[in-house]
Design a protein around this motif. Structure first.
Motif, PDB file in Angstrom:
ATOM      1  N   ILE A   1       0.857  -1.179   0.000  1.00  0.00           N
ATOM      2  CA  ILE A   1       0.000   0.000   0.000  1.00  0.00           C
ATOM      3  C   ILE A   1       0.895   1.232   0.000  1.00  0.00           C
ATOM      4  O   ILE A   1       1.921   1.272   0.679  1.00  0.00           O
ATOM      5  CB  ILE A   1      -0.925   0.007   1.240  1.00  0.00           C
ATOM      6  N   HIS A   2       0.491   2.249  -0.758  1.00  0.00           N
ATOM      7  CA  HIS A   2       1.211   3.510  -0.836  1.00  0.00           C
ATOM      8  C   HIS A   2       0.258   4.653  -0.486  1.00  0.00           C
ATOM      9  O   HIS A   2      -0.923   4.602  -0.800  1.00  0.00           O
ATOM     10  CB  HIS A   2       1.758   3.744  -2.251  1.00  0.00           C
ATOM     11  N   ILE A   3       0.800   5.669   0.166  1.00  0.00           N
ATOM     12  CA  ILE A   3       0.044   6.860   0.541  1.00  0.00           C
ATOM     13  C   ILE A   3       0.306   7.947  -0.501  1.00  0.00           C
ATOM     14  O   ILE A   3       1.452   8.186  -0.875  1.00  0.00           O
ATOM     15  CB  ILE A   3       0.472   7.382   1.930  1.00  0.00           C
ATOM     16  N   CYS A   4      -0.733   8.619  -0.937  1.00  0.00           N
ATOM     17  CA  CYS A   4      -0.645   9.635  -1.982  1.00  0.00           C
ATOM     18  C   CYS A   4      -0.463  11.028  -1.385  1.00  0.00           C
ATOM     19  O   CYS A   4      -1.139  11.400  -0.427  1.00  0.00           O
ATOM     20  CB  CYS A   4      -1.926   9.596  -2.816  1.00  0.00           C
ATOM     21  N   ALA A   5       0.459  11.779  -1.977  1.00  0.00           N
ATOM     22  CA  ALA A   5       0.636  13.194  -1.658  1.00  0.00           C
ATOM     23  C   ALA A   5       0.726  13.944  -2.981  1.00  0.00           C
ATOM     24  O   ALA A   5       1.362  13.469  -3.925  1.00  0.00           O
ATOM     25  CB  ALA A   5       1.895  13.417  -0.831  1.00  0.00           C
ATOM     26  N   LEU A   6       0.079  15.077  -3.062  1.00  0.00           N
ATOM     27  CA  LEU A   6       0.078  15.863  -4.296  1.00  0.00           C
ATOM     28  C   LEU A   6       1.041  17.030  -4.174  1.00  0.00           C
ATOM     29  O   LEU A   6       1.038  17.748  -3.175  1.00  0.00           O
ATOM     30  CB  LEU A   6      -1.329  16.384  -4.584  1.00  0.00           C
ATOM     31  N   VAL A   7       1.864  17.201  -5.205  1.00  0.00           N
ATOM     32  CA  VAL A   7       2.833  18.287  -5.239  1.00  0.00           C
ATOM     33  C   VAL A   7       2.767  18.897  -6.632  1.00  0.00           C
ATOM     34  O   VAL A   7       3.307  18.349  -7.585  1.00  0.00           O
ATOM     35  CB  VAL A   7       4.260  17.785  -4.943  1.00  0.00           C
ATOM     36  N   GLY A   8       2.061  20.022  -6.763  1.00  0.00           N
ATOM     37  CA  GLY A   8       1.898  20.655  -8.074  1.00  0.00           C
ATOM     38  C   GLY A   8       1.227  19.700  -9.046  1.00  0.00           C
ATOM     39  O   GLY A   8       0.168  19.152  -8.759  1.00  0.00           O
ATOM     40  N   ASP A   9       1.882  19.441 -10.161  1.00  0.00           N
ATOM     41  CA  ASP A   9       1.320  18.528 -11.153  1.00  0.00           C
ATOM     42  C   ASP A   9       1.857  17.106 -10.986  1.00  0.00           C
ATOM     43  O   ASP A   9       1.656  16.257 -11.832  1.00  0.00           O
ATOM     44  CB  ASP A   9       1.594  19.033 -12.576  1.00  0.00           C
ATOM     45  N   LYS A  10       2.546  16.845  -9.875  1.00  0.00           N
ATOM     46  CA  LYS A  10       3.114  15.525  -9.599  1.00  0.00           C
ATOM     47  C   LYS A  10       2.310  14.816  -8.513  1.00  0.00           C
ATOM     48  O   LYS A  10       1.675  15.436  -7.665  1.00  0.00           O
ATOM     49  CB  LYS A  10       4.567  15.633  -9.131  1.00  0.00           C
ATOM     50  N   VAL A  11       2.371  13.490  -8.556  1.00  0.00           N
ATOM     51  CA  VAL A  11       1.733  12.656  -7.545  1.00  0.00           C
ATOM     52  C   VAL A  11       2.839  11.843  -6.888  1.00  0.00           C
ATOM     53  O   VAL A  11       3.574  11.125  -7.576  1.00  0.00           O
ATOM     54  CB  VAL A  11       0.680  11.718  -8.176  1.00  0.00           C
ATOM     55  N   LEU A  12       3.002  11.990  -5.570  1.00  0.00           N
ATOM     56  CA  LEU A  12       4.013  11.247  -4.821  1.00  0.00           C
ATOM     57  C   LEU A  12       3.342  10.084  -4.108  1.00  0.00           C
ATOM     58  O   LEU A  12       2.224  10.227  -3.586  1.00  0.00           O
ATOM     59  CB  LEU A  12       4.676  12.127  -3.763  1.00  0.00           C
ATOM     60  N   PHE A  13       4.022   8.949  -4.079  1.00  0.00           N
ATOM     61  CA  PHE A  13       3.513   7.780  -3.373  1.00  0.00           C
ATOM     62  C   PHE A  13       4.563   7.297  -2.394  1.00  0.00           C
ATOM     63  O   PHE A  13       5.695   7.008  -2.774  1.00  0.00           O
ATOM     64  CB  PHE A  13       3.150   6.665  -4.353  1.00  0.00           C
ATOM     65  N   PHE A  14       4.168   7.210  -1.109  1.00  0.00           N
ATOM     66  CA  PHE A  14       5.042   6.733  -0.054  1.00  0.00           C
ATOM     67  C   PHE A  14       4.637   5.313   0.320  1.00  0.00           C
ATOM     68  O   PHE A  14       3.470   5.052   0.609  1.00  0.00           O
ATOM     69  CB  PHE A  14       4.935   7.638   1.183  1.00  0.00           C
TER      70      PHE A  14
ATOM     71  N   PHE B   1      10.277   7.509  -2.203  1.00  0.00           N
ATOM     72  CA  PHE B   1       8.931   7.690  -2.727  1.00  0.00           C
ATOM     73  C   PHE B   1       8.966   7.641  -4.238  1.00  0.00           C
ATOM     74  O   PHE B   1      10.012   7.829  -4.867  1.00  0.00           O
ATOM     75  CB  PHE B   1       8.302   8.993  -2.226  1.00  0.00           C
ATOM     76  N   THR B   2       7.835   7.358  -4.805  1.00  0.00           N
ATOM     77  CA  THR B   2       7.673   7.279  -6.247  1.00  0.00           C
ATOM     78  C   THR B   2       6.970   8.543  -6.716  1.00  0.00           C
ATOM     79  O   THR B   2       5.969   8.933  -6.121  1.00  0.00           O
ATOM     80  CB  THR B   2       6.829   6.035  -6.619  1.00  0.00           C
ATOM     81  N   VAL B   3       7.501   9.176  -7.747  1.00  0.00           N
ATOM     82  CA  VAL B   3       6.905  10.385  -8.302  1.00  0.00           C
ATOM     83  C   VAL B   3       6.337  10.053  -9.674  1.00  0.00           C
ATOM     84  O   VAL B   3       7.042   9.501 -10.525  1.00  0.00           O
ATOM     85  CB  VAL B   3       7.942  11.524  -8.437  1.00  0.00           C
ATOM     86  N   LEU B   4       5.057  10.367  -9.880  1.00  0.00           N
ATOM     87  CA  LEU B   4       4.398  10.139 -11.157  1.00  0.00           C
ATOM     88  C   LEU B   4       3.721  11.425 -11.615  1.00  0.00           C
ATOM     89  O   LEU B   4       3.298  12.236 -10.785  1.00  0.00           O
ATOM     90  CB  LEU B   4       3.311   9.064 -11.030  1.00  0.00           C
ATOM     91  N   SER B   5       3.592  11.576 -12.912  1.00  0.00           N
ATOM     92  CA  SER B   5       2.733  12.638 -13.427  1.00  0.00           C
ATOM     93  C   SER B   5       1.293  12.146 -13.252  1.00  0.00           C
ATOM     94  O   SER B   5       1.051  10.946 -13.061  1.00  0.00           O
ATOM     95  CB  SER B   5       3.019  12.904 -14.905  1.00  0.00           C
ATOM     96  N   LYS B   6       0.341  13.052 -13.317  1.00  0.00           N
ATOM     97  CA  LYS B   6      -1.064  12.628 -13.211  1.00  0.00           C
ATOM     98  C   LYS B   6      -1.446  11.713 -14.364  1.00  0.00           C
ATOM     99  O   LYS B   6      -2.229  10.783 -14.191  1.00  0.00           O
ATOM    100  CB  LYS B   6      -1.975  13.847 -13.120  1.00  0.00           C
ATOM    101  N   GLU B   7      -0.860  11.928 -15.532  1.00  0.00           N
ATOM    102  CA  GLU B   7      -1.145  11.074 -16.681  1.00  0.00           C
ATOM    103  C   GLU B   7      -0.624   9.654 -16.455  1.00  0.00           C
ATOM    104  O   GLU B   7      -1.296   8.676 -16.767  1.00  0.00           O
ATOM    105  CB  GLU B   7      -0.541  11.667 -17.961  1.00  0.00           C
ATOM    106  N   GLU B   8       0.604   9.553 -15.893  1.00  0.00           N
ATOM    107  CA  GLU B   8       1.161   8.225 -15.578  1.00  0.00           C
ATOM    108  C   GLU B   8       0.290   7.521 -14.544  1.00  0.00           C
ATOM    109  O   GLU B   8       0.023   6.322 -14.651  1.00  0.00           O
ATOM    110  CB  GLU B   8       2.591   8.353 -15.053  1.00  0.00           C
TER     111      GLU B   8
END
Length: 135
Positions: free
Chosen positions: A32-45, A92-99
């Motif tokens: 399980i990963h927790i989502c955090a939003l940073v601008g146009d990026k999505v971080l997952f912990f 953490f994993t950084v994804l774009s919203k599209e990814e």
């Protein structure tokens, strides 16, 4: 067929929890990963429920900051299935919203029922890392 981001009803939200399947090409598979939003990026912990002793040993051996492993007891909001769950804020994993949408659409990532509250998310030092992630 890939749906446009605007048509996806489940867009990422701060504190939401997602399960990264065994076939997920990013993040820690089967966790399980927790989502955090940073601008146009999505971080997952990544979260950890079964290796409490390993985390304590890691903190002591490497002199890691214990605050970078906030611990959350299971409750009705987060719906963790173990007594305690740790969040690893060091990786953490950084994804774009599209990814993110692509992985969600292809079912590599699945939304979980629980979430971390705004107060809980303050324990996750994503806010301190926002400048580092976004430049």
């Amino acid at each position: 067929m890939e749906l446009p981001l605007s048509l996806i009803s489940q867009s990422p939200s701060e504190g939401s929890m997602y399960y990264f399947g065994e076939d997920c090409p990013v993040g820690v598979k089967g966790h399980i990963h927790i989502c955090a939003l940073v601008g146009d990026k999505v971080l997952f912990f990544n979260t950890c429920t079964s290796q409490t002793n390993t985390i304590v040993k890691h903190i002591r051996f490497y002199g890691a900051d214990p605050n970078s492993y906030p611990c959350f007891p299971a409750d009705q909001i987060n719906k963790f299935n173990r007594e305690y769950t740790y969040v690893d804020c060091n990786k953490f994993t950084v994804l774009s919203k599209e990814e993110f949408v692509r992985l969600l659409t292809n079912e590599h990532i699945r939304l979980m029922d629980g979430e971390l509250t705004e107060i809980d998310m303050q324990k996750v030092p994503a806010s301190r890392m926002k400048h580092d992630v976004c430049g």
